[in-house]
Design a protein around this motif. Structure first.
Motif, PDB file in Angstrom:
ATOM      1  N   ARG A 145       0.811  -1.219   0.000  1.00 49.01           N
ATOM      2  CA  ARG A 145       0.000   0.000   0.000  1.00 49.01           C
ATOM      3  C   ARG A 145       0.844   1.269   0.000  1.00 49.01           C
ATOM      4  O   ARG A 145       0.296   2.376   0.136  1.00 49.01           O
ATOM      5  CB  ARG A 145      -0.943  -0.006   1.204  1.00 49.01           C
ATOM      6  CG  ARG A 145      -2.044  -1.055   1.104  1.00 49.01           C
ATOM      7  CD  ARG A 145      -3.110  -0.858   2.175  1.00 49.01           C
ATOM      8  NE  ARG A 145      -2.569  -0.993   3.516  1.00 49.01           N
ATOM      9  CZ  ARG A 145      -2.426  -2.159   4.155  1.00 49.01           C
ATOM     10  NH1 ARG A 145      -2.762  -3.284   3.561  1.00 49.01           N
ATOM     11  NH2 ARG A 145      -1.930  -2.199   5.384  1.00 49.01           N
ATOM     12  N   ALA A 146       2.146   1.131  -0.160  1.00 51.01           N
ATOM     13  CA  ALA A 146       3.011   2.306  -0.210  1.00 51.01           C
ATOM     14  C   ALA A 146       2.740   3.113  -1.480  1.00 51.01           C
ATOM     15  O   ALA A 146       2.280   2.578  -2.493  1.00 51.01           O
ATOM     16  CB  ALA A 146       4.478   1.880  -0.163  1.00 51.01           C
ATOM     17  N   THR A 147       3.045   4.399  -1.443  1.00 56.82           N
ATOM     18  CA  THR A 147       2.800   5.272  -2.595  1.00 56.82           C
ATOM     19  C   THR A 147       3.487   4.752  -3.849  1.00 56.82           C
ATOM     20  O   THR A 147       2.893   4.721  -4.931  1.00 56.82           O
ATOM     21  CB  THR A 147       3.306   6.696  -2.289  1.00 56.82           C
ATOM     22  OG1 THR A 147       2.609   7.200  -1.151  1.00 56.82           O
ATOM     23  CG2 THR A 147       3.059   7.616  -3.475  1.00 56.82           C
ATOM     24  N   ILE A 148       4.711   4.327  -3.724  1.00 60.58           N
ATOM     25  CA  ILE A 148       5.452   3.870  -4.893  1.00 60.58           C
ATOM     26  C   ILE A 148       4.887   2.553  -5.423  1.00 60.58           C
ATOM     27  O   ILE A 148       4.952   2.267  -6.610  1.00 60.58           O
ATOM     28  CB  ILE A 148       6.957   3.740  -4.569  1.00 60.58           C
ATOM     29  CG1 ILE A 148       7.769   3.639  -5.870  1.00 60.58           C
ATOM     30  CG2 ILE A 148       7.229   2.562  -3.631  1.00 60.58           C
ATOM     31  CD1 ILE A 148       9.235   3.875  -5.682  1.00 60.58           C
ATOM     32  N   ALA A 152       7.320  11.368 -10.946  1.00 63.65           N
ATOM     33  CA  ALA A 152       5.866  11.254 -10.819  1.00 63.65           C
ATOM     34  C   ALA A 152       5.487  10.809  -9.408  1.00 63.65           C
ATOM     35  O   ALA A 152       4.523  11.322  -8.817  1.00 63.65           O
ATOM     36  CB  ALA A 152       5.321  10.271 -11.850  1.00 63.65           C
ATOM     37  N   VAL A 153       6.231   9.860  -8.863  1.00 61.00           N
ATOM     38  CA  VAL A 153       5.983   9.401  -7.491  1.00 61.00           C
ATOM     39  C   VAL A 153       6.192  10.554  -6.510  1.00 61.00           C
ATOM     40  O   VAL A 153       5.387  10.774  -5.591  1.00 61.00           O
ATOM     41  CB  VAL A 153       6.902   8.219  -7.141  1.00 61.00           C
ATOM     42  CG1 VAL A 153       6.814   7.881  -5.658  1.00 61.00           C
ATOM     43  CG2 VAL A 153       6.545   6.991  -7.976  1.00 61.00           C
ATOM     44  N   ALA A 154       7.278  11.326  -6.716  1.00 58.74           N
ATOM     45  CA  ALA A 154       7.567  12.452  -5.829  1.00 58.74           C
ATOM     46  C   ALA A 154       6.475  13.509  -5.920  1.00 58.74           C
ATOM     47  O   ALA A 154       6.056  14.075  -4.901  1.00 58.74           O
ATOM     48  CB  ALA A 154       8.923  13.064  -6.190  1.00 58.74           C
ATOM     49  N   ALA A 155       6.001  13.782  -7.131  1.00 60.14           N
ATOM     50  CA  ALA A 155       4.966  14.804  -7.319  1.00 60.14           C
ATOM     51  C   ALA A 155       3.692  14.422  -6.581  1.00 60.14           C
ATOM     52  O   ALA A 155       3.003  15.282  -6.017  1.00 60.14           O
ATOM     53  CB  ALA A 155       4.688  15.002  -8.806  1.00 60.14           C
ATOM     54  N   ARG A 156       3.369  13.125  -6.553  1.00 56.93           N
ATOM     55  CA  ARG A 156       2.168  12.672  -5.857  1.00 56.93           C
ATOM     56  C   ARG A 156       2.311  12.798  -4.344  1.00 56.93           C
ATOM     57  O   ARG A 156       1.433  13.327  -3.672  1.00 56.93           O
ATOM     58  CB  ARG A 156       1.864  11.224  -6.226  1.00 56.93           C
ATOM     59  CG  ARG A 156       1.336  11.036  -7.634  1.00 56.93           C
ATOM     60  CD  ARG A 156       0.884   9.609  -7.860  1.00 56.93           C
ATOM     61  NE  ARG A 156      -0.182   9.240  -6.928  1.00 56.93           N
ATOM     62  CZ  ARG A 156      -0.669   7.998  -6.816  1.00 56.93           C
ATOM     63  NH1 ARG A 156      -0.185   7.034  -7.563  1.00 56.93           N
ATOM     64  NH2 ARG A 156      -1.629   7.736  -5.957  1.00 56.93           N
ATOM     65  N   THR A 207      -1.959  14.831 -13.417  1.00 63.56           N
ATOM     66  CA  THR A 207      -0.982  15.910 -13.374  1.00 63.56           C
ATOM     67  C   THR A 207       0.339  15.433 -12.772  1.00 63.56           C
ATOM     68  O   THR A 207       1.409  15.945 -13.111  1.00 63.56           O
ATOM     69  CB  THR A 207      -1.521  17.098 -12.557  1.00 63.56           C
ATOM     70  OG1 THR A 207      -2.041  16.616 -11.316  1.00 63.56           O
ATOM     71  CG2 THR A 207      -2.629  17.806 -13.308  1.00 63.56           C
ATOM     72  N   GLY A 208       0.253  14.456 -11.877  1.00 66.23           N
ATOM     73  CA  GLY A 208       1.486  13.881 -11.329  1.00 66.23           C
ATOM     74  C   GLY A 208       2.334  13.255 -12.411  1.00 66.23           C
ATOM     75  O   GLY A 208       3.548  13.460 -12.473  1.00 66.23           O
ATOM     76  N   TRP A 209       1.686  12.489 -13.285  1.00 65.27           N
ATOM     77  CA  TRP A 209       2.427  11.887 -14.387  1.00 65.27           C
ATOM     78  C   TRP A 209       2.865  12.928 -15.406  1.00 65.27           C
ATOM     79  O   TRP A 209       3.876  12.756 -16.072  1.00 65.27           O
ATOM     80  CB  TRP A 209       1.607  10.783 -15.049  1.00 65.27           C
ATOM     81  CG  TRP A 209       1.709   9.523 -14.254  1.00 65.27           C
ATOM     82  CD1 TRP A 209       0.744   8.937 -13.488  1.00 65.27           C
ATOM     83  CD2 TRP A 209       2.882   8.700 -14.109  1.00 65.27           C
ATOM     84  NE1 TRP A 209       1.237   7.808 -12.869  1.00 65.27           N
ATOM     85  CE2 TRP A 209       2.532   7.633 -13.234  1.00 65.27           C
ATOM     86  CE3 TRP A 209       4.176   8.770 -14.620  1.00 65.27           C
ATOM     87  CZ2 TRP A 209       3.445   6.653 -12.879  1.00 65.27           C
ATOM     88  CZ3 TRP A 209       5.084   7.783 -14.258  1.00 65.27           C
ATOM     89  CH2 TRP A 209       4.715   6.734 -13.396  1.00 65.27           C
TER      90      TRP A 209
END
Length: 256
Positions: A54-57, A124-128, A138-140
């Motif tokens: 369930r981690a963001t990445i 993209a992961v960082a932006a989220r 928008t993250g991607w």
């Protein structure tokens, strides 16, 4: 540490390394590498939690990232084990080192395809997680822009390998500063010969200066890093906009 704290400490670490520390060493790092590297290092600072489904990445690019999370969790022996160890740090760094030199040629133009893809994913992961972008689309978009910049203007591929190594390393250090600690010597999980607050049963090592994950002390550290990141990024953006000739952006530097 919590995800946003990991990400902002990663960004702060990169900006410090390529800004004042680079200046002290008398070396130049281009503004495009500083800016894109801040995002990729923030994303890389979340890689170690890829052992949690369930981690963001792990949820960033389903189903691929989700499937990889299950594989990494099994290979790492569970959460905060293999991915939070010296072995995990070496493995993630090695994978980046192998992928980033890959290139693709379209007509007479050669792109750093491997560098661009890795940078796009991490950015993209960082932006989220940092809420730079309000949603996944928008993250991607942020990630693809960073990947395009990395694949076309950033010099060499070494900088991205350093970015990932720094991000993963800072994640491990951050979790080691909490009460749970990390299995630094995995796959060895040695118990301490005598009871100690710094070496726990199961091979976990810690220096719990931050207390539990999400504590007020962690919040103070993350807030200080955020203030630093905002100031440093503002300075980098001004330097980037001041470059009269974008063709001059890929200037030689220590990560070329």
């Amino acid at each position: 540490m919590m995800g946003p704290s990991h990400a902002v400490t990663g960004a702060a670490g990169w900006l410090a390394l390529t800004g004042p520390l680079a200046d002290l060493a008398g070396v130049y790092v281009g503004p495009q590498v500083q800016l894109v590297g801040a995002l990729t290092t923030a994303g890389a600072a979340l890689i170690s939690d890829w052992d949690h489904p369930r981690a963001t990445i792990a949820t960033a690019l389903p189903p691929l990232s989700t499937v990889l999370a299950r594989f990494i969790r099994r290979a790492a022996g569970g959460h905060r084990r293999g991915t939070h160890s010296f072995v995990g740090l070496a493995a993630f760094t090695a994978v980046t080192w192998v992928l980033t030199p890959l290139t693709a040629t379209m007509g007479s133009v050669t792109f750093s395809a491997g560098q661009g893809v890795v940078a796009a994913f991490l950015a993209a992961v960082a932006a989220r997680i940092l809420r730079v972008a309000p949603g996944p689309v928008t993250g991607w978009a942020v990630g693809l822009a960073a990947g395009a910049l990395a694949g076309t203007t950033a010099p060499g591929a070494t900088w991205l390998t350093v970015s990932v190594a720094l991000g993963v390393g800072l994640h491990i250090v951050g979790d080691m500063l909490t009460t749970r600690g990390v299995a630094l010597l995995w796959p060895a999980l040695p118990d301490p010969p005598v009871p100690t607050p710094f070496w726990l049963p199961g091979g976990r090592f810690r220096l719990p200066l931050l207390g539990r994950a999400g504590s007020w002390r962690e919040w103070v550290v993350a807030t200080a890093c955020t203030v630093y990141v905002v100031g440093a990024v503002s300075a980098v953006v001004r330097a980037l906009l001041a470059a009269a000739d974008p063709a001059a952006w890929p200037l030689p530097g220590p990560f070329a």
